[in-house]
Scaffold this motif. Structure first.
Motif, mmCIF file in Angstrom:
data_model
loop_
_atom_site.group_PDB
_atom_site.id
_atom_site.type_symbol
_atom_site.label_atom_id
_atom_site.label_comp_id
_atom_site.label_asym_id
_atom_site.label_seq_id
_atom_site.Cartn_x
_atom_site.Cartn_y
_atom_site.Cartn_z
ATOM 1 N N THR A 267 0.836 -1.202 0.000
ATOM 2 C CA THR A 267 0.000 0.000 0.000
ATOM 3 C C THR A 267 0.871 1.252 0.000
ATOM 4 O O THR A 267 1.787 1.393 0.809
ATOM 5 N N ASP A 268 0.571 2.156 -0.899
ATOM 6 C CA ASP A 268 1.309 3.412 -0.999
ATOM 7 C C ASP A 268 0.697 4.439 -0.056
ATOM 8 O O ASP A 268 -0.424 4.895 -0.267
ATOM 9 N N THR B 9 -6.797 12.228 -2.296
ATOM 10 C CA THR B 9 -5.898 11.382 -3.074
ATOM 11 C C THR B 9 -5.936 9.962 -2.528
ATOM 12 O O THR B 9 -6.342 9.728 -1.382
ATOM 13 N N THR B 10 -5.500 9.019 -3.340
ATOM 14 C CA THR B 10 -5.464 7.621 -2.880
ATOM 15 C C THR B 10 -4.457 7.448 -1.757
ATOM 16 O O THR B 10 -4.668 6.633 -0.852
ATOM 17 N N THR B 11 -3.358 8.194 -1.787
ATOM 18 C CA THR B 11 -2.353 8.046 -0.734
ATOM 19 C C THR B 11 -2.819 8.648 0.588
ATOM 20 O O THR B 11 -2.566 8.091 1.658
ATOM 21 N N SER B 12 -3.522 9.789 0.540
ATOM 22 C CA SER B 12 -4.033 10.361 1.795
ATOM 23 C C SER B 12 -5.132 9.473 2.367
ATOM 24 O O SER B 12 -5.250 9.320 3.593
ATOM 25 N N TYR B 13 -5.926 8.870 1.492
ATOM 26 C CA TYR B 13 -6.961 7.926 1.938
ATOM 27 C C TYR B 13 -6.318 6.751 2.679
ATOM 28 O O TYR B 13 -6.729 6.398 3.801
ATOM 29 N N ALA B 14 -5.302 6.165 2.090
ATOM 30 C CA ALA B 14 -4.637 5.024 2.716
ATOM 31 C C ALA B 14 -3.938 5.423 4.009
ATOM 32 O O ALA B 14 -3.987 4.695 5.009
ATOM 33 N N PRO C 267 -13.733 1.566 -0.570
ATOM 34 C CA PRO C 267 -12.520 0.913 -1.083
ATOM 35 C C PRO C 267 -11.642 0.268 -0.016
ATOM 36 O O PRO C 267 -10.723 -0.489 -0.358
ATOM 37 N N HIS D 161 -10.308 -3.336 -0.157
ATOM 38 C CA HIS D 161 -9.297 -3.691 -1.151
ATOM 39 C C HIS D 161 -7.889 -3.377 -0.668
ATOM 40 O O HIS D 161 -6.905 -3.829 -1.262
ATOM 41 N N LEU D 162 -7.780 -2.590 0.410
ATOM 42 C CA LEU D 162 -6.472 -2.264 0.969
ATOM 43 C C LEU D 162 -6.054 -3.229 2.072
ATOM 44 O O LEU D 162 -4.887 -3.249 2.457
ATOM 45 N N ARG E 83 -19.851 5.410 -8.921
ATOM 46 C CA ARG E 83 -19.703 4.786 -7.609
ATOM 47 C C ARG E 83 -21.073 4.745 -6.943
ATOM 48 O O ARG E 83 -22.005 5.444 -7.327
#
Length: 423
Positions: free
Chosen positions: A164-165, A257-262, A286, A289-290, A410
């Motif tokens: 995960t990024d 962003t996807t990175t801030s979400y993760a 999502p 999926h992580l 979505r």
């Protein structure tokens, strides 16, 4: 006619037993007492949390028994993100009728009056609400337009995938005053691309962040404000949460962003001293999926936002569609008779949308306005409603074509939050 004869008196409409009118600002306490009594609370300062700071008396309708307020319903004017557009919405909230006045037609008269006023004023083309009781609002033309997943997770078993990024940003815990301007910018960007989210003007942010009174925490801590920032200092996400015992309650998470979400989820999952995590999420959240193992996140799916088309033509032209479509709809509406009839909905699937009344044209689909409300945000499909017998296909292939066109990218999700107003 002789001089002794008198003309018959013209018949007068009977005076309503429970007349309706908008309330005056000075009637707030009486109205609030009625609402809290209906919902089994005691009226005291703060019992309606922040309704006093957000309600609009000119859009709050009340039913009277003599001088006493015995029922009411309020509207908050908001902007709702729908597929491809931002649309004005009448947020319906604080619907109540005293237990002493049930089954007298008060609720029906208020709901009809509210919709009639919106139509007559050419106000918001749609109305929406969170239903305290799911059996009530279908009979007024509202349809379930989105669902949420109420998640209860074993946080100890939640681990992000090793690949995960998480980006190169950082997360800080800030005081409310420092966090608020960052939250506002992130939320406003996020809500514009998230179907089901609404705008938050200053008074709604005041309500959202003021809703931290110990009286309503039920033993939980005050809210914590976690902000994700990039190396250049730009805020790209945040999380609002509180804890009680061994449980963390995540009340809101927004990321650009996807990175801030993760990174924000990694932060929440790794909060110490808590074994459980509860939160409300989109049905297609999502996060699963992580995770190395998604099973620790057990969800109960419930109805979320109910939508009602005030004016079919204005509502259907306000949103955008996933594909080109040319379909004639035969719409039934027992509550708002101005909506009943046939409409030709045409779109190129990009920007051009028309919805016009037609006569003498064979319809392709027959359905009620509640079904149109259900599919308006692009969640539930016309195909699933047709399978339940709630949409009648009159031209082969019409259901499939319309289902694809109405569908969103979505699943829609409405962040109702803990603060009043409920919408």
């Amino acid at each position: 006619m002789t001089t002794t004869e008198r003309p018959h008196a013209s018949p007068r409409s009977p005076r309503p037993r429970h007349p309706l009118r908008t309330i005056e600002a000075h009637e707030f306490d009486a109205w609030a007492t009625m609402v809290t009594t209906t919902y089994g609370q005691d009226w005291r300062d703060g019992a309606l949390r922040n309704a006093a700071h957000t309600f609009e008396p000119e859009r709050t309708l009340a039913a009277y028994d003599g001088p006493d307020i015995v029922g009411g319903v309020s509207v908050y004017g908001r902007t709702l993100t729908v597929p491809g557009a931002l649309v004005p919405v009448a947020g319906i909230t604080l619907v109540a009728v005293l237990p002493t006045h049930r089954r007298r037609g008060i609720l029906t008269s208020m709901m009809r009056r509210q919709l009639t006023d919106l139509h007559a004023s050419q106000g918001e083309p749609i109305a929406a609400l969170n239903a305290a009781e799911a059996t009530i609002y279908g009979r007024y033309g509202y349809g379930v337009a989105s669902h949420l997943a109420a998640v209860d997770a074993d946080k100890r078993a939640m681990r992000l995938r090793p690949d995960t990024d998480l980006g190169s940003g950082s997360i800080r815990l800030l005081a409310p005053a420092a966090a608020r301007p960052l939250f506002e910018k992130v939320y406003d960007q996020a809500r514009r691309q998230t179907v089901g989210w609404v705008d938050r003007t200053e008074k709604y942010w005041n309500a959202r962040l003021r809703d931290d009174v110990e009286l309503f925490r039920d033993g939980a801590t005050a809210l914590r404000f976690a902000v994700h920032t990039e190396p250049d200092g730009a805020a790209t996400g945040y999380a609002l949460y509180r804890s009680r015992g061994d449980t963390v309650r995540l009340t809101e998470l927004a990321a650009l962003t996807t990175t801030s979400y993760a990174a924000l989820w990694n932060f929440v999952i790794n909060l110490d001293a808590h074994s459980r995590l509860t939160y409300d999420a989109a049905v297609d959240e999502p996060l699963g999926h992580l995770l190395v193992d998604p099973r620790p996140t057990q969800a109960t799916v419930v109805d979320n936002l109910w939508v009602r088309l005030v004016d079919v033509d204005r509502a259907l032209t306000a949103r955008r569609y996933a594909t080109a479509l040319d379909v004639v709809l035969d719409v039934e509406d027992d509550v708002c008779p101005w909506n009943a009839g046939r409409y030709r909905l045409s779109t190129d699937g990009v920007e051009s949308v028309t919805c016009e009344r037609v006569r003498g044209v064979r319809p392709d689909l027959r359905l009620s306005v509640a079904e149109l409300g259900s599919v308006y945000l692009g969640g539930p499909t016309l195909a699933s409603l047709a399978a339940a017998g709630r949409v009648e296909e009159l031209r082969p292939g019409a259901v499939a074509a319309a289902s694809v066109a109405f569908r969103g990218r979505r699943e829609p999700f409405h962040v109702s939050g803990a603060a009043f107003p409920a919408f």
